[in-house]
Design a protein around this motif. Structure first.
Motif, PDB file in Angstrom:
ATOM      1  N   LEU A 208       0.821  -1.211   0.000  1.00  0.00           N
ATOM      2  CA  LEU A 208       0.000   0.000   0.000  1.00  0.00           C
ATOM      3  C   LEU A 208       0.856   1.263   0.000  1.00  0.00           C
ATOM      4  CD1 LEU A 208      -2.835  -0.976   2.524  1.00  0.00           C
ATOM      5  CD2 LEU A 208      -2.997  -0.799   0.039  1.00  0.00           C
ATOM      6  N   ILE A 209       1.920   1.267   0.785  1.00  0.00           N
ATOM      7  CA  ILE A 209       2.752   2.467   0.899  1.00  0.00           C
ATOM      8  C   ILE A 209       3.751   2.559  -0.245  1.00  0.00           C
ATOM      9  CG2 ILE A 209       4.478   3.622   2.318  1.00  0.00           C
ATOM     10  CD1 ILE A 209       3.049   2.539   4.777  1.00  0.00           C
ATOM     11  N   GLN A 210       4.449   1.460  -0.531  1.00  0.00           N
ATOM     12  CA  GLN A 210       5.535   1.524  -1.505  1.00  0.00           C
ATOM     13  C   GLN A 210       5.060   1.430  -2.949  1.00  0.00           C
ATOM     14  OE1 GLN A 210       8.516  -1.371  -0.421  1.00  0.00           O
ATOM     15  NE2 GLN A 210       9.132  -0.238   1.389  1.00  0.00           N
ATOM     16  N   ILE A 211       3.961   0.728  -3.196  1.00  0.00           N
ATOM     17  CA  ILE A 211       3.474   0.561  -4.571  1.00  0.00           C
ATOM     18  C   ILE A 211       2.287   1.471  -4.849  1.00  0.00           C
ATOM     19  CG2 ILE A 211       2.527  -1.058  -6.247  1.00  0.00           C
ATOM     20  CD1 ILE A 211       5.446  -1.539  -5.581  1.00  0.00           C
TER      21      ILE A 211
ATOM     22  N   HIS B  62       1.428   4.011  -2.978  1.00  0.00           N
ATOM     23  CA  HIS B  62       1.779   5.363  -2.513  1.00  0.00           C
ATOM     24  C   HIS B  62       0.760   5.923  -1.537  1.00  0.00           C
ATOM     25  CE1 HIS B  62       4.894   5.142  -5.497  1.00  0.00           C
ATOM     26  NE2 HIS B  62       4.017   5.010  -6.475  1.00  0.00           N
ATOM     27  N   TYR B  63       0.222   5.045  -0.672  1.00  0.00           N
ATOM     28  CA  TYR B  63      -0.620   5.509   0.426  1.00  0.00           C
ATOM     29  C   TYR B  63       0.279   6.138   1.489  1.00  0.00           C
ATOM     30  CZ  TYR B  63      -4.762   2.820  -1.104  1.00  0.00           C
ATOM     31  OH  TYR B  63      -5.837   2.330  -1.803  1.00  0.00           O
ATOM     32  N   THR B  64      -0.290   7.055   2.245  1.00  0.00           N
ATOM     33  CA  THR B  64       0.409   7.513   3.438  1.00  0.00           C
ATOM     34  C   THR B  64       0.265   6.432   4.513  1.00  0.00           C
ATOM     35  OG1 THR B  64      -1.544   8.585   4.378  1.00  0.00           O
ATOM     36  CG2 THR B  64      -0.188   9.899   2.864  1.00  0.00           C
ATOM     37  N   ALA B  65       1.055   6.560   5.579  1.00  0.00           N
ATOM     38  CA  ALA B  65       0.958   5.584   6.667  1.00  0.00           C
ATOM     39  C   ALA B  65      -0.442   5.584   7.272  1.00  0.00           C
ATOM     40  CB  ALA B  65       2.005   5.891   7.732  1.00  0.00           C
ATOM     41  N   THR B  66      -1.046   6.757   7.383  1.00  0.00           N
ATOM     42  CA  THR B  66      -2.398   6.851   7.927  1.00  0.00           C
ATOM     43  C   THR B  66      -3.410   6.164   7.006  1.00  0.00           C
ATOM     44  OG1 THR B  66      -1.864   8.931   9.030  1.00  0.00           O
ATOM     45  CG2 THR B  66      -4.202   8.429   8.707  1.00  0.00           C
ATOM     46  N   GLN B  67      -3.290   6.405   5.727  1.00  0.00           N
ATOM     47  CA  GLN B  67      -4.202   5.777   4.770  1.00  0.00           C
ATOM     48  C   GLN B  67      -4.031   4.261   4.756  1.00  0.00           C
ATOM     49  OE1 GLN B  67      -2.912   7.976   1.296  1.00  0.00           O
ATOM     50  NE2 GLN B  67      -4.747   9.279   1.309  1.00  0.00           N
ATOM     51  N   ALA B  68      -2.792   3.796   4.857  1.00  0.00           N
ATOM     52  CA  ALA B  68      -2.548   2.360   4.865  1.00  0.00           C
ATOM     53  C   ALA B  68      -3.156   1.708   6.099  1.00  0.00           C
ATOM     54  CB  ALA B  68      -1.044   2.086   4.813  1.00  0.00           C
ATOM     55  N   GLY B  69      -3.049   2.391   7.244  1.00  0.00           N
ATOM     56  CA  GLY B  69      -3.678   1.862   8.453  1.00  0.00           C
ATOM     57  C   GLY B  69      -5.187   1.872   8.352  1.00  0.00           C
ATOM     58  N   ALA B  70      -5.745   2.955   7.813  1.00  0.00           N
ATOM     59  CA  ALA B  70      -7.196   3.064   7.681  1.00  0.00           C
ATOM     60  C   ALA B  70      -7.751   2.061   6.686  1.00  0.00           C
ATOM     61  CB  ALA B  70      -7.566   4.486   7.246  1.00  0.00           C
ATOM     62  N   ALA B  71      -6.936   1.585   5.755  1.00  0.00           N
ATOM     63  CA  ALA B  71      -7.405   0.627   4.762  1.00  0.00           C
ATOM     64  C   ALA B  71      -7.892  -0.660   5.398  1.00  0.00           C
ATOM     65  CB  ALA B  71      -6.281   0.323   3.768  1.00  0.00           C
ATOM     66  N   PHE B  72      -7.411  -0.953   6.610  1.00  0.00           N
ATOM     67  CA  PHE B  72      -7.797  -2.190   7.282  1.00  0.00           C
ATOM     68  C   PHE B  72      -8.863  -1.970   8.348  1.00  0.00           C
ATOM     69  CE2 PHE B  72      -3.835  -3.344   5.314  1.00  0.00           C
ATOM     70  CZ  PHE B  72      -4.053  -4.656   4.914  1.00  0.00           C
ATOM     71  N   LEU B  73      -9.429  -0.778   8.409  1.00  0.00           N
ATOM     72  CA  LEU B  73     -10.516  -0.528   9.358  1.00  0.00           C
ATOM     73  C   LEU B  73     -11.728  -1.443   9.119  1.00  0.00           C
ATOM     74  CD1 LEU B  73     -10.578   3.359   9.873  1.00  0.00           C
ATOM     75  CD2 LEU B  73     -10.014   1.577  11.537  1.00  0.00           C
ATOM     76  N   PRO B  74     -12.103  -1.747   7.865  1.00  0.00           N
ATOM     77  CA  PRO B  74     -13.220  -2.690   7.673  1.00  0.00           C
ATOM     78  C   PRO B  74     -12.951  -4.053   8.312  1.00  0.00           C
ATOM     79  CG  PRO B  74     -12.774  -1.511   5.647  1.00  0.00           C
ATOM     80  CD  PRO B  74     -11.667  -1.155   6.583  1.00  0.00           C
ATOM     81  N   PHE B  75     -11.700  -4.463   8.362  1.00  0.00           N
ATOM     82  CA  PHE B  75     -11.337  -5.711   9.029  1.00  0.00           C
ATOM     83  C   PHE B  75     -11.677  -5.638  10.515  1.00  0.00           C
ATOM     84  CE2 PHE B  75      -8.208  -8.044  11.524  1.00  0.00           C
ATOM     85  CZ  PHE B  75      -8.304  -9.315  11.000  1.00  0.00           C
ATOM     86  N   VAL B  76     -11.298  -4.522  11.149  1.00  0.00           N
ATOM     87  CA  VAL B  76     -11.558  -4.334  12.571  1.00  0.00           C
ATOM     88  C   VAL B  76     -13.070  -4.271  12.834  1.00  0.00           C
ATOM     89  CG1 VAL B  76     -11.187  -2.820  14.548  1.00  0.00           C
ATOM     90  CG2 VAL B  76      -9.372  -3.130  12.862  1.00  0.00           C
ATOM     91  N   VAL B  77     -13.773  -3.536  11.987  1.00  0.00           N
ATOM     92  CA  VAL B  77     -15.225  -3.408  12.159  1.00  0.00           C
ATOM     93  C   VAL B  77     -15.909  -4.761  12.003  1.00  0.00           C
ATOM     94  CG1 VAL B  77     -17.313  -2.380  11.180  1.00  0.00           C
ATOM     95  CG2 VAL B  77     -15.246  -0.994  11.430  1.00  0.00           C
TER      96      VAL B  77
END
Length: 217
Positions: free
Chosen positions: A1-4, A6-21
């Motif tokens: 997500l970050i290296q390919i 080009h998400y920010t660290a915050t965006q990369a973390g938020a990408a997995f929020l549906p998993f937590v929910v």
């Protein structure tokens, strides 16, 4: 997500929020699966669903949007783990006498933490090995000067975060990282399938007697 992507660290973390929910919202429902179906079925189906979600990460398009490329595998993987985690804990606790429930819980947590550490180390080694092998193959097809080759070799530890002004070299770095990434994803998916097969073969069908007695009460 970050290296390919080009998400920010915050965006990369938020990408997995549906998993937590998903885990949070369905955990209570999953907790009752053993009482309804026994341990064997959810611990067979759950890892298969999780394996499907993991496998979806390997086929996402490089430039796809989050909602079409990453959201579906995150949700499917989360659903698979929801079906697996609570029944697994219940199965472990039912496998030991009440007097040793603390020991059973401790062993379960210790195995989980140890497995996570080993997975990070092993998958990291696999990723680096495949990346370096693939990069060597790509670079061998390019007519690079010794200076540029030395620059690329020096940046190898950065994996896909390495940047090179030559488009062909940068493409080789990206494709090499994706090769390693997909290898890790397919191995993880295969291990989830293996865990499903293990549950089917080793867990006796039916509802455990302790769970059955609790349900009757």
């Amino acid at each position: 997500l970050i290296q390919i992507q080009h998400y920010t660290a915050t965006q990369a973390g938020a990408a997995f929020l549906p998993f937590v929910v998903t885990m949070f919202g369905l955990s209570r429902w999953a907790g009752g699966l053993v009482a309804r179906y026994g341990s064997r079925l959810p611990l067979t189906v759950g890892p298969l669903v999780a394996a499907s979600g993991i496998a979806l990460f390997a086929v996402v398009p490089q430039n796809g949007s989050y909602w079409t490329a990453f959201f579906p595998p995150v949700v499917v993987m989360g659903l698979g783990l929801v079906i697996s985690v609570a029944p697994l804990t219940t199965t472990v606790m039912n496998a030991v006498p009440d007097s040793e429930s603390g020991l059973g819980s401790g062993v379960n947590n210790a195995v989980s933490r140890l497995a996570a550490l080993l997975a990070v180390a092993a998958f990291g080694a696999v990723l680096a090995t495949v990346f370096n092998h693939s990069l060597d193959q790509h670079l061998s097809q390019l007519a690079l000067s010794p200076e540029i080759r030395a620059q690329v070799d020096a940046a190898r530890p950065q994996l896909a975060a390495a940047h090179n002004p030559a488009p062909a070299v940068q493409h080789a770095i990206t494709e090499s990282f994706l090769s390693g990434y997909r290898t890790v994803i397919w191995i993880a998916s295969a291990l989830a399938v293996l865990s499903s097969l293990t549950a089917w073969l080793l867990i006796e069908p039916g509802i455990p007697s302790s769970v059955e007695s609790d349900r009757k009460k």
